[in-house]
Design a protein around this motif. Structure first.
Motif, mmCIF file in Angstrom:
data_model
loop_
_atom_site.group_PDB
_atom_site.id
_atom_site.type_symbol
_atom_site.label_atom_id
_atom_site.label_comp_id
_atom_site.label_asym_id
_atom_site.label_seq_id
_atom_site.Cartn_x
_atom_site.Cartn_y
_atom_site.Cartn_z
ATOM 1 N N VAL A 89 0.809 -1.106 0.037
ATOM 2 C CA VAL A 89 0.195 -0.112 -0.029
ATOM 3 C C VAL A 89 0.912 1.217 0.166
ATOM 4 O O VAL A 89 0.454 2.274 -0.667
ATOM 5 C CB VAL A 89 -1.001 0.068 1.282
ATOM 6 N N LEU A 93 0.824 4.290 -2.762
ATOM 7 C CA LEU A 93 0.513 5.688 -2.316
ATOM 8 C C LEU A 93 1.854 6.671 -2.651
ATOM 9 O O LEU A 93 1.467 7.640 -2.814
ATOM 10 C CB LEU A 93 0.306 5.853 -0.786
ATOM 11 N N ARG A 95 3.303 7.691 -5.300
ATOM 12 C CA ARG A 95 3.570 8.009 -6.517
ATOM 13 C C ARG A 95 4.413 9.287 -6.892
ATOM 14 O O ARG A 95 4.302 10.088 -5.865
ATOM 15 C CB ARG A 95 2.281 8.298 -7.337
ATOM 16 N N LYS A 100 9.294 9.659 -1.641
ATOM 17 C CA LYS A 100 8.176 8.749 -1.189
ATOM 18 C C LYS A 100 8.215 7.260 -1.270
ATOM 19 O O LYS A 100 7.636 6.798 -0.534
ATOM 20 C CB LYS A 100 6.891 9.331 -1.794
ATOM 21 N N TYR A 104 7.361 5.947 2.364
ATOM 22 C CA TYR A 104 5.895 5.687 2.621
ATOM 23 C C TYR A 104 6.158 4.090 2.913
ATOM 24 O O TYR A 104 5.133 3.527 4.020
ATOM 25 C CB TYR A 104 5.278 5.833 1.461
#
Length: 128
Positions: A89, A93, A95, A100, A104
């Motif tokens: 997940v 998320l 992108r 990130k 993430y």
């Protein structure tokens, strides 16, 4: 077959005379040869010792991991699935930027792991 005859070749190998610099380097290499051989032996022994030590440590680590996966504690695989799914997940998320994509998934997996293993999460938080 050649239509033309070729002349006989008479070649001679002529070695260029050594300069003073080349002679000095040659003498230095001959003088230093025992020391370089000793250093190479020491490096080889050090490398062999390091490889044998690391293989022993790795074999213990992997054998313990194999035994753990053969007899896991109750609920281990569902917990592992939830933590892995949190990482997926996080990738979904994240992108855009590469930062990130690193932050993430790691943070969501850390949150998932801390839900199932709170004592270990507290110990890691205290150390860091």
């Amino acid at each position: 077959l050649s239509l033309y005859s070729s002349p006989a070749r008479e070649t001679k190998y002529v070695e260029n005379p050594q300069t003073q610099l080349e002679e000095g380097v040659s003498r230095l290499r001959h003088v230093m040869e025992p020391y370089t051989a000793w250093c190479q032996r020491m490096l080889r022994l050090t490398f062999e010792a390091r490889v044998s030590l690391s293989s022993a440590v790795c074999s213990d680590f992997f054998s313990e991991g194999y035994e753990f996966l053969q007899n896991p504690p109750a609920g281990f695989y569902p917990r592992l699935g939830v933590i892995g799914f949190a990482g997926i997940v996080g990738l979904f998320l994240a992108r855009g930027s590469k930062i990130k994509k690193l932050v993430y998934p790691a943070s969501l997996m850390g949150i998932g792991a801390s839900m199932y293993y709170p004592q270990q999460a507290v110990a890691v938080a205290k150390v860091s």
